[in-house]
Structure formats: structure tokens, C-alpha cells
Design an enzyme around this catalytic site. Structure first.
Site, PDB file in Angstrom:
ATOM      1  N   ASN A   2      65.265  91.860 -79.445  1.00 51.96           N
ATOM      2  CA  ASN A   2      66.385  92.046 -78.517  1.00 51.96           C
ATOM      3  C   ASN A   2      66.251  93.456 -77.932  1.00 51.96           C
ATOM      4  O   ASN A   2      66.520  94.436 -78.612  1.00 51.96           O
ATOM      5  CB  ASN A   2      67.704  91.877 -79.293  1.00 51.96           C
ATOM      6  CG  ASN A   2      68.911  92.159 -78.423  1.00 51.96           C
ATOM      7  OD1 ASN A   2      68.804  92.400 -77.217  1.00 51.96           O
ATOM      8  ND2 ASN A   2      70.086  92.136 -79.033  1.00 51.96           N
ATOM      9  N   LYS A  26      67.951  94.839 -75.755  1.00 51.31           N
ATOM     10  CA  LYS A  26      69.248  95.423 -75.351  1.00 51.31           C
ATOM     11  C   LYS A  26      69.107  96.073 -73.973  1.00 51.31           C
ATOM     12  O   LYS A  26      68.379  95.557 -73.125  1.00 51.31           O
ATOM     13  CB  LYS A  26      69.763  96.375 -76.433  1.00 51.31           C
ATOM     14  CG  LYS A  26      69.828  95.685 -77.802  1.00 51.31           C
ATOM     15  CD  LYS A  26      70.593  96.431 -78.854  1.00 51.31           C
ATOM     16  CE  LYS A  26      70.595  95.627 -80.148  1.00 51.31           C
ATOM     17  NZ  LYS A  26      71.317  96.269 -81.235  1.00 51.31           N
ATOM     18  N   HIS A  44      76.317  88.068 -79.804  1.00 51.86           N
ATOM     19  CA  HIS A  44      75.834  89.301 -80.423  1.00 51.86           C
ATOM     20  C   HIS A  44      77.026  90.206 -80.703  1.00 51.86           C
ATOM     21  O   HIS A  44      77.987  90.232 -79.940  1.00 51.86           O
ATOM     22  CB  HIS A  44      74.825  89.992 -79.492  1.00 51.86           C
ATOM     23  CG  HIS A  44      74.133  91.128 -80.192  1.00 51.86           C
ATOM     24  ND1 HIS A  44      74.719  92.359 -80.316  1.00 51.86           N
ATOM     25  CD2 HIS A  44      72.942  91.186 -80.834  1.00 51.86           C
ATOM     26  CE1 HIS A  44      73.890  93.140 -81.015  1.00 51.86           C
ATOM     27  NE2 HIS A  44      72.814  92.451 -81.338  1.00 51.86           N
ATOM     28  N   GLU A  92      77.514  93.213 -80.260  1.00 54.09           N
ATOM     29  CA  GLU A  92      77.885  94.129 -79.175  1.00 54.09           C
ATOM     30  C   GLU A  92      78.680  93.393 -78.097  1.00 54.09           C
ATOM     31  O   GLU A  92      79.569  93.972 -77.465  1.00 54.09           O
ATOM     32  CB  GLU A  92      76.622  94.799 -78.615  1.00 54.09           C
ATOM     33  CG  GLU A  92      76.104  95.856 -79.590  1.00 54.09           C
ATOM     34  CD  GLU A  92      74.594  95.971 -79.665  1.00 54.09           C
ATOM     35  OE1 GLU A  92      73.899  95.585 -78.726  1.00 54.09           O
ATOM     36  OE2 GLU A  92      74.109  96.446 -80.723  1.00 54.09           O
ATOM     37  N   GLU A 123      73.760  89.025 -88.489  1.00 49.35           N
ATOM     38  CA  GLU A 123      73.588  90.452 -88.229  1.00 49.35           C
ATOM     39  C   GLU A 123      74.841  91.198 -88.688  1.00 49.35           C
ATOM     40  O   GLU A 123      75.837  91.252 -87.947  1.00 49.35           O
ATOM     41  CB  GLU A 123      73.383  90.698 -86.725  1.00 49.35           C
ATOM     42  CG  GLU A 123      72.154  90.040 -86.162  1.00 49.35           C
ATOM     43  CD  GLU A 123      71.665  90.756 -84.893  1.00 49.35           C
ATOM     44  OE1 GLU A 123      70.499  91.172 -84.880  1.00 49.35           O
ATOM     45  OE2 GLU A 123      72.451  90.909 -83.941  1.00 49.35           O
ATOM     46  N   GLY A 133      71.557  99.063 -85.814  1.00 45.34           N
ATOM     47  CA  GLY A 133      71.281 100.365 -85.215  1.00 45.34           C
ATOM     48  C   GLY A 133      71.651 101.537 -86.104  1.00 45.34           C
ATOM     49  O   GLY A 133      71.715 102.675 -85.643  1.00 45.34           O
ATOM     50  N   SER A 154      68.653  96.635 -88.406  1.00 46.60           N
ATOM     51  CA  SER A 154      67.698  97.646 -88.879  1.00 46.60           C
ATOM     52  C   SER A 154      66.464  97.041 -89.562  1.00 46.60           C
ATOM     53  O   SER A 154      65.980  97.566 -90.567  1.00 46.60           O
ATOM     54  CB  SER A 154      68.393  98.667 -89.793  1.00 46.60           C
ATOM     55  OG  SER A 154      69.400  99.351 -89.071  1.00 46.60           O
TER      56      SER A 154
END
Ligand code: 13P
Length: 256
Positions: free
Chosen positions: A9, A11, A95, A97, A165, A171, A211
Site C-alpha cells: 500500500n 499510500k 483501511h 486511515e 491491521e 506506521g 509495520s
């Protein structure tokens, strides 16, 4: 036996020149790795040129999100048919985010999943708890709710991947331990068995994200219910992404 899948991904990273360099290296090193499916999910403006770059390899393309409507006055958005036009076969939906930064709701995500299904693409549906939810012992409840928001027996199981996730691992450099991740993956599979049935739940690939790096990928993917990885930061460096693909290939060899 489920074939492992490693997804990158990207991003909101990479302009065209940098993207061309990255995809070139991935194609060189990853296009011929046996026993692993590889999916790259660049930002929308790169979908056409990246599709051209992977043409003739086995690397698949995905988008990071899509609007649920077919078309209309939705400034800044792109629809599933538009994404399909670029050659993408997959779309990431839900996701963290999108959920936490852009406020996408379960109801909206259900519509997005339906739109992806309607147009014959495969969904990578993401679930995962925040650190507060984990500490409060709510991980399974959260994941179960996120699944039931959008996944039901009418969704073709062969066009569904679920990515676990944990928000606290995205991250941050902090990864779920293989045991923590396996526990949630096993739980997800048990819920999929309730939604579908045992055989179909066994056929759905479950990816871990948060991560994932060359150093931890193998131990994570060696877990019985972890069938691959959804990689963020490490997929932006060809060497690291290729090492994670290599780790997936080694787990598929040892588990056959
Ligand atoms: P990182 O690998 O950077 O933690 O990101 C994970 C992720 O969000 C992939 O979708």
C-alpha cells in the site's frame, strides 16, 4: 493450501519518476518469484502508468479506496468502474486511515464493498483495533463489528481478502507479535466460518498489516492463519518489499 499474497500500500507516496523506478525494481526482482501473489496499490494518479509497467508480469494492481457511487457530483473521488478501467483487479476498503482520518463509517464501507463486488473486482477489507480498544480487551468485539458491517454471505468468498491491521501497529514500528496476530486471524477465520461455512472460510486469505518489515515478515507469515502481508512503509523501498515477498515464498515452500 492458500497461496500467500504480499500487497504494498503506497499510500500518498511517489511522483511518476520515483514510482517508475520503484516498480521497475519490483518487476525485476518480484515478477518471477514462484508461489506468492504480489499486489501493488499505488495512489490513483499512478494507476495507469503502473499498470503499463507491470503488464506482462504476474504482478497485480490495486487501488487504495473507491467511491461507492457509479458516477456523479463527488468532487475529488473516483469510482470502481474508473479504477477497473486502469487494469486494477483489487481495491482496498476500510483501511484504518480511511476510517479514522476520513471518517468512513461501517455503512459507507458496506456500500463500497458492494460496489467493488458489483463490478467484479476483489476487495481487500481492512479491520483492526486502536490501542485503547486493545487495552480494554475489546479487540475481538471491534473486529467482529467491522466484519459484520460489510461482509455477509452474499459477498463472493473468492473475491474477498481480509487484512488485519491493528491501528497501533500502523506506521509506528511496533508490530503485533506473531502470537497476537495469529490469535486475531484465527478469530477472523472463525467469524468467516459463521458468515460462510468452514470450507469457504478456509479458502479466504487473511493478511497481516502493521509495520511489516523484512526482519519480522517470515515469523508473522509462518503462522497458520496469516496468509500474507499488507505492507506500508517497507513497500516503498524495492529491496525491502522484495525481501518480504521472498519471506512469503519461503513460508509457502515450507508449508506445502
Ligand atoms: P506500515 O507498514 O507503514 O505500518 O503500514 C501498514 C499499512 O497501513 C498498510 O496498509
Amino acid at each position: 493450501m492458500r497461496k500467500p499474497l504480499v500487497a504494498g500500500n503506497w499510500k500518498m507516496h511517489k511522483t511518476l519518476a520515483d514510482a517508475r523506478a520503484l516498480i521497475g525494481s519490483i518487476c525485476e526482482g518480484g515478477g518471477s518469484i514462484e508461489g506468492v501473489d504480489v499486489l501493488v496499490c499505488p495512489p490513483a494518479q499512478l494507476l495507469f502508468p503502473m499498470a503499463k509497467a507491470v503488464a506482462g508480469t504476474s504482478i497485480m494492481m490495486g487501488a487504495q479506496t473507491a467511491h461507492e457511487a457509479l458516477e456523479g457530483a463527488f468532487t475529488g473521488e473516483i469510482s470502481v468502474p474508473m479504477i477497473k478501467d486502469t487494469g486494477c483487479t483489487h481495491i482496498i476498503v476500510g483501511h484504518s486511515e480511511r476510517r479514522h482520518v476520513f471518517g468512513e463509517t461501517g455503512e459507507q464501507l458496506a456500500k463500497k464493498v458492494s460496489a467493488v463486488m458489483e463490478h467484479g473486482l476483489t476487495v481487500v477489507y481492512c479491520v483492526g483495533e486502536t490501542i485503547e480498544q486493545r487495552e480494554a480487551g475489546q479487540t475481538n468485539d471491534v473486529v467482529q463489528r467491522q466484519l459484520s458491517d460489510a461482509i455477509h454471505a452474499g459477498i463472493p468468498a473468492d473475491r474477498l481478502l481480509v487484512a488485519y491491521e491493528p491501528v497501533w501497529a500502523i506506521g509506528t514500528g511496533e508490530t503485533a507479535t506473531p502470537e497476537q496476530a495469529q490469535n486475531v486471524h484465527q478469530f477472523i477465520r472463525s467469524k468467516l466460518a459463521e458468515i460462510y461455512d468452514q470450507p469457504r472460510s478456509e479458502s479466504i486469505r487473511l493478511l497481516y498489516g502493521g509495520s511489516v518489515k523484512p526482519g519480522n515478515a517470515r515469523d508473522l507469515m509462518a503462522q497458520p492463519d496469516i496468509d500474507g502481508a499488507l505492507v506500508g512503509g517497507a513497500c516503498l523501498v524495492a529491496e525491502d518489499f522484495l525481501a518480504i515477498i521472498g519471506a512469503a515464498a519461503s513460508t509457502s515452500v515450507t508449508s506445502v
